[in-house]
Motif scaffolding. Structure first.
Motif, PDB file in Angstrom:
ATOM      1  N   LEU A  92       0.866  -1.181   0.000  1.00  0.00           N
ATOM      2  CA  LEU A  92       0.000   0.000   0.000  1.00  0.00           C
ATOM      3  C   LEU A  92       0.895   1.222   0.000  1.00  0.00           C
ATOM      4  O   LEU A  92       1.796   1.326   0.834  1.00  0.00           O
ATOM      5  CB  LEU A  92      -0.876   0.045   1.251  1.00  0.00           C
ATOM      6  N   ARG A  93       0.667   2.107  -0.932  1.00  0.00           N
ATOM      7  CA  ARG A  93       1.460   3.342  -0.988  1.00  0.00           C
ATOM      8  C   ARG A  93       0.524   4.539  -0.909  1.00  0.00           C
ATOM      9  O   ARG A  93      -0.316   4.740  -1.777  1.00  0.00           O
ATOM     10  CB  ARG A  93       2.283   3.408  -2.259  1.00  0.00           C
ATOM     11  N   PHE A  94       0.677   5.329   0.156  1.00  0.00           N
ATOM     12  CA  PHE A  94      -0.043   6.591   0.306  1.00  0.00           C
ATOM     13  C   PHE A  94       0.791   7.684  -0.332  1.00  0.00           C
ATOM     14  O   PHE A  94       1.987   7.784  -0.058  1.00  0.00           O
ATOM     15  CB  PHE A  94      -0.175   6.963   1.785  1.00  0.00           C
ATOM     16  N   TYR A  95       0.178   8.511  -1.148  1.00  0.00           N
ATOM     17  CA  TYR A  95       0.811   9.735  -1.620  1.00  0.00           C
ATOM     18  C   TYR A  95       0.156  10.877  -0.857  1.00  0.00           C
ATOM     19  O   TYR A  95      -1.073  11.014  -0.871  1.00  0.00           O
ATOM     20  CB  TYR A  95       0.604   9.923  -3.126  1.00  0.00           C
ATOM     21  N   VAL A  96       0.963  11.680  -0.172  1.00  0.00           N
ATOM     22  CA  VAL A  96       0.448  12.809   0.605  1.00  0.00           C
ATOM     23  C   VAL A  96       1.043  14.111   0.072  1.00  0.00           C
ATOM     24  O   VAL A  96       2.069  14.112  -0.609  1.00  0.00           O
ATOM     25  CB  VAL A  96       0.735  12.643   2.116  1.00  0.00           C
ATOM     26  N   ASP A  97       0.378  15.222   0.399  1.00  0.00           N
ATOM     27  CA  ASP A  97       0.774  16.516  -0.155  1.00  0.00           C
ATOM     28  C   ASP A  97       1.706  17.324   0.744  1.00  0.00           C
ATOM     29  O   ASP A  97       1.875  18.514   0.564  1.00  0.00           O
ATOM     30  CB  ASP A  97      -0.467  17.338  -0.519  1.00  0.00           C
ATOM     31  N   ARG A  98       2.311  16.678   1.739  1.00  0.00           N
ATOM     32  CA  ARG A  98       3.256  17.314   2.653  1.00  0.00           C
ATOM     33  C   ARG A  98       4.151  16.222   3.222  1.00  0.00           C
ATOM     34  O   ARG A  98       3.910  15.045   2.986  1.00  0.00           O
ATOM     35  CB  ARG A  98       2.508  18.029   3.786  1.00  0.00           C
ATOM     36  N   SER A  99       5.171  16.619   3.959  1.00  0.00           N
ATOM     37  CA  SER A  99       6.017  15.610   4.603  1.00  0.00           C
ATOM     38  C   SER A  99       5.156  14.774   5.545  1.00  0.00           C
ATOM     39  O   SER A  99       4.319  15.328   6.261  1.00  0.00           O
ATOM     40  CB  SER A  99       7.140  16.276   5.390  1.00  0.00           C
ATOM     41  N   PRO A 100       5.339  13.450   5.549  1.00  0.00           N
ATOM     42  CA  PRO A 100       4.525  12.597   6.425  1.00  0.00           C
ATOM     43  C   PRO A 100       4.674  12.981   7.893  1.00  0.00           C
ATOM     44  O   PRO A 100       5.756  13.329   8.362  1.00  0.00           O
ATOM     45  CB  PRO A 100       5.090  11.195   6.173  1.00  0.00           C
ATOM     46  N   VAL A 101       3.549  12.937   8.589  1.00  0.00           N
ATOM     47  CA  VAL A 101       3.512  13.215  10.026  1.00  0.00           C
ATOM     48  C   VAL A 101       2.951  11.985  10.740  1.00  0.00           C
ATOM     49  O   VAL A 101       2.511  11.019  10.106  1.00  0.00           O
ATOM     50  CB  VAL A 101       2.661  14.472  10.340  1.00  0.00           C
ATOM     51  N   GLU A 102       2.945  12.023  12.055  1.00  0.00           N
ATOM     52  CA  GLU A 102       2.488  10.874  12.845  1.00  0.00           C
ATOM     53  C   GLU A 102       1.072  10.439  12.461  1.00  0.00           C
ATOM     54  O   GLU A 102       0.763   9.254  12.425  1.00  0.00           O
ATOM     55  CB  GLU A 102       2.551  11.227  14.330  1.00  0.00           C
ATOM     56  N   PHE A 103       0.204  11.392  12.160  1.00  0.00           N
ATOM     57  CA  PHE A 103      -1.171  11.060  11.788  1.00  0.00           C
ATOM     58  C   PHE A 103      -1.212  10.162  10.556  1.00  0.00           C
ATOM     59  O   PHE A 103      -2.017   9.223  10.489  1.00  0.00           O
ATOM     60  CB  PHE A 103      -1.983  12.341  11.548  1.00  0.00           C
ATOM     61  N   ASP A 104      -0.357  10.429   9.566  1.00  0.00           N
ATOM     62  CA  ASP A 104      -0.315   9.599   8.356  1.00  0.00           C
ATOM     63  C   ASP A 104       0.017   8.155   8.713  1.00  0.00           C
ATOM     64  O   ASP A 104      -0.595   7.212   8.194  1.00  0.00           O
ATOM     65  CB  ASP A 104       0.734  10.125   7.363  1.00  0.00           C
ATOM     66  N   HIS A 105       0.989   7.974   9.588  1.00  0.00           N
ATOM     67  CA  HIS A 105       1.383   6.629  10.008  1.00  0.00           C
ATOM     68  C   HIS A 105       0.268   5.943  10.788  1.00  0.00           C
ATOM     69  O   HIS A 105       0.024   4.746  10.618  1.00  0.00           O
ATOM     70  CB  HIS A 105       2.678   6.688  10.826  1.00  0.00           C
ATOM     71  N   TRP A 106      -0.439   6.709  11.596  1.00  0.00           N
ATOM     72  CA  TRP A 106      -1.557   6.155  12.355  1.00  0.00           C
ATOM     73  C   TRP A 106      -2.663   5.669  11.414  1.00  0.00           C
ATOM     74  O   TRP A 106      -3.170   4.560  11.560  1.00  0.00           O
ATOM     75  CB  TRP A 106      -2.096   7.201  13.338  1.00  0.00           C
ATOM     76  N   VAL A 107      -3.027   6.506  10.431  1.00  0.00           N
ATOM     77  CA  VAL A 107      -4.065   6.109   9.467  1.00  0.00           C
ATOM     78  C   VAL A 107      -3.616   4.882   8.684  1.00  0.00           C
ATOM     79  O   VAL A 107      -4.404   3.957   8.459  1.00  0.00           O
ATOM     80  CB  VAL A 107      -4.434   7.276   8.518  1.00  0.00           C
ATOM     81  N   MET A 108      -2.350   4.838   8.286  1.00  0.00           N
ATOM     82  CA  MET A 108      -1.838   3.674   7.555  1.00  0.00           C
ATOM     83  C   MET A 108      -1.967   2.418   8.412  1.00  0.00           C
ATOM     84  O   MET A 108      -2.363   1.360   7.914  1.00  0.00           O
ATOM     85  CB  MET A 108      -0.393   3.897   7.125  1.00  0.00           C
ATOM     86  N   GLU A 109      -1.644   2.509   9.695  1.00  0.00           N
ATOM     87  CA  GLU A 109      -1.788   1.353  10.594  1.00  0.00           C
ATOM     88  C   GLU A 109      -3.241   0.899  10.675  1.00  0.00           C
ATOM     89  O   GLU A 109      -3.523  -0.305  10.657  1.00  0.00           O
ATOM     90  CB  GLU A 109      -1.293   1.701  12.001  1.00  0.00           C
ATOM     91  N   VAL A 110      -4.159   1.848  10.769  1.00  0.00           N
ATOM     92  CA  VAL A 110      -5.584   1.511  10.821  1.00  0.00           C
ATOM     93  C   VAL A 110      -6.002   0.798   9.539  1.00  0.00           C
ATOM     94  O   VAL A 110      -6.669  -0.245   9.578  1.00  0.00           O
ATOM     95  CB  VAL A 110      -6.443   2.782  11.044  1.00  0.00           C
TER      96      VAL A 110
END
Length: 113
Positions: free
Chosen positions: A41-59
């Motif tokens: 699974l690859r998330f593309y985000v519009d800013r540097s990844p933050v803790e929230f991105d990692h949390w959502v990925m874990e979910v």
């Protein structure tokens, strides 16, 4: 070896999981499906990844894995979060996209619809 497209069952699982987990910084989600049933699974985000991105990925990974009944169905699940400002048509799709944010709304011909 990576497959050319996402299996239908995996696309349905991913779209169901994403219904509850899309957020403003998420630009696109690409899925890689390999011959050995490994999934990326690859998330593309519009800013540097933050803790929230990692949390959502874990979910999302947890919800996706909860659909499986054995390790044989999905022996490995890799996750990646990538900051990218490249045009969406330049993003690597892996086996395919399961989500892509509308970004070119300003160029949409409102009168034609």
């Amino acid at each position: 070896m990576i497959q050319d497209e996402i299996p239908g069952w995996l696309r349905i699982w991913m779209q169901g999981v994403l219904l509850r987990n899309v957020y403003p910084a998420l630009r696109a989600v690409a899925v890689g499906y390999y011959d050995d049933r490994t999934v990326t699974l690859r998330f593309y985000v519009d800013r540097s990844p933050v803790e929230f991105d990692h949390w959502v990925m874990e979910v999302i990974c947890g919800e996706l894995l909860s659909n499986t009944s054995t390790n044989a169905e999905m022996p490995a699940l890799r996750d990646e979060i990538v900051f990218s400002t490249r045009d969406q048509n330049e993003l690597e799709a892996l086996s395919g996209f399961v989500f892509m944010r509308m970004e070119d709304f300003d160029t949409f011909d409102h009168e034609a619809s």
